[in-house]
Design a protein around this motif. Sequence first.
Motif, PDB file in Angstrom:
ATOM      1  N   ALA A  20       0.855  -1.183   0.000  1.00 56.46           N
ATOM      2  CA  ALA A  20       0.000   0.000   0.000  1.00 56.46           C
ATOM      3  C   ALA A  20       0.890   1.231   0.000  1.00 56.46           C
ATOM      4  CB  ALA A  20      -0.896  -0.012   1.236  1.00 56.46           C
ATOM      5  N   CYS A  21       0.846   1.976  -1.081  1.00 55.16           N
ATOM      6  CA  CYS A  21       1.674   3.176  -1.201  1.00 55.16           C
ATOM      7  C   CYS A  21       0.792   4.413  -1.244  1.00 55.16           C
ATOM      8  CB  CYS A  21       2.520   3.133  -2.469  1.00 55.16           C
ATOM      9  SG  CYS A  21       3.806   1.871  -2.457  1.00 55.16           S
ATOM     10  N   SER A  22       1.298   5.492  -0.702  1.00 55.48           N
ATOM     11  CA  SER A  22       0.579   6.749  -0.795  1.00 55.48           C
ATOM     12  C   SER A  22       0.512   7.176  -2.254  1.00 55.48           C
ATOM     13  CB  SER A  22       1.290   7.824   0.027  1.00 55.48           C
ATOM     14  OG  SER A  22       2.543   8.115  -0.544  1.00 55.48           O
ATOM     15  N   GLY A  23      -0.517   7.895  -2.624  1.00 57.13           N
ATOM     16  CA  GLY A  23      -0.650   8.360  -3.992  1.00 57.13           C
ATOM     17  C   GLY A  23       0.157   9.614  -4.265  1.00 57.13           C
ATOM     18  N   THR A  24       0.780  10.156  -3.234  1.00 63.62           N
ATOM     19  CA  THR A  24       1.498  11.430  -3.346  1.00 63.62           C
ATOM     20  C   THR A  24       2.996  11.214  -3.244  1.00 63.62           C
ATOM     21  OG1 THR A  24      -0.362  12.477  -2.209  1.00 63.62           O
ATOM     22  CG2 THR A  24       1.650  13.771  -2.406  1.00 63.62           C
ATOM     23  N   TYR A  25       3.736  11.923  -4.076  1.00 65.44           N
ATOM     24  CA  TYR A  25       5.198  11.913  -3.981  1.00 65.44           C
ATOM     25  C   TYR A  25       5.636  13.114  -3.160  1.00 65.44           C
ATOM     26  CZ  TYR A  25       5.136   8.389  -7.625  1.00 65.44           C
ATOM     27  OH  TYR A  25       4.920   7.239  -8.335  1.00 65.44           O
ATOM     28  N   ARG A  38       8.172   8.292  -1.912  1.00 64.83           N
ATOM     29  CA  ARG A  38       6.776   7.935  -1.688  1.00 64.83           C
ATOM     30  C   ARG A  38       6.729   7.001  -0.494  1.00 64.83           C
ATOM     31  NH1 ARG A  38       2.588   5.368  -6.009  1.00 64.83           N
ATOM     32  NH2 ARG A  38       4.201   3.807  -6.149  1.00 64.83           N
ATOM     33  N   PHE A  39       5.723   7.131   0.338  1.00 61.24           N
ATOM     34  CA  PHE A  39       5.619   6.307   1.540  1.00 61.24           C
ATOM     35  C   PHE A  39       4.837   5.046   1.204  1.00 61.24           C
ATOM     36  CE2 PHE A  39       4.140   5.369   5.951  1.00 61.24           C
ATOM     37  CZ  PHE A  39       5.394   5.283   6.532  1.00 61.24           C
ATOM     38  N   CYS A  40       5.477   3.879   1.371  1.00 61.47           N
ATOM     39  CA  CYS A  40       4.859   2.600   1.047  1.00 61.47           C
ATOM     40  C   CYS A  40       4.888   1.665   2.254  1.00 61.47           C
ATOM     41  CB  CYS A  40       5.598   1.932  -0.111  1.00 61.47           C
ATOM     42  SG  CYS A  40       5.397   2.806  -1.676  1.00 61.47           S
ATOM     43  N   CYS A  41       3.854   0.840   2.341  1.00 59.34           N
ATOM     44  CA  CYS A  41       3.756  -0.125   3.439  1.00 59.34           C
ATOM     45  C   CYS A  41       3.570  -1.540   2.898  1.00 59.34           C
ATOM     46  CB  CYS A  41       2.604   0.235   4.369  1.00 59.34           C
ATOM     47  SG  CYS A  41       2.862   1.771   5.274  1.00 59.34           S
ATOM     48  N   CYS A  46       6.575  -0.448   6.815  1.00 65.90           N
ATOM     49  CA  CYS A  46       6.431   0.814   6.094  1.00 65.90           C
ATOM     50  C   CYS A  46       7.784   1.504   5.951  1.00 65.90           C
ATOM     51  CB  CYS A  46       5.467   1.729   6.836  1.00 65.90           C
ATOM     52  SG  CYS A  46       3.791   1.073   6.929  1.00 65.90           S
ATOM     53  N   TRP A  48       9.990   4.831   3.413  1.00 68.74           N
ATOM     54  CA  TRP A  48      10.050   5.795   2.315  1.00 68.74           C
ATOM     55  C   TRP A  48      10.781   5.146   1.154  1.00 68.74           C
ATOM     56  CZ3 TRP A  48       7.227  10.053   2.308  1.00 68.74           C
ATOM     57  CH2 TRP A  48       6.852  10.611   3.524  1.00 68.74           C
TER      58      TRP A  48
END
Length: 54
Positions: A20-25, A38-41, A46, A48
């Motif tokens: 699950a990654c954030s949609g924002t860079y 991008r922050f991904c889990c 989790c 960066w």
Amino acid sequence: MSRLVDRVLDRLVPKETASACSGTYFCNAAGHPGYWFRFCCPQTGCEWTYKGSC
């Protein structure tokens, strides 16, 4: 019998690691000036992830 085992394993073992990654860079994320992150889990935890220069 082995087909039954295969079917059970197919349900238990994920085909790929869910992530699950954030949609924002983010530029300058985690204190790294001049870089996009991008922050991904993923299942491993989790973090960066580096995406390039900004």
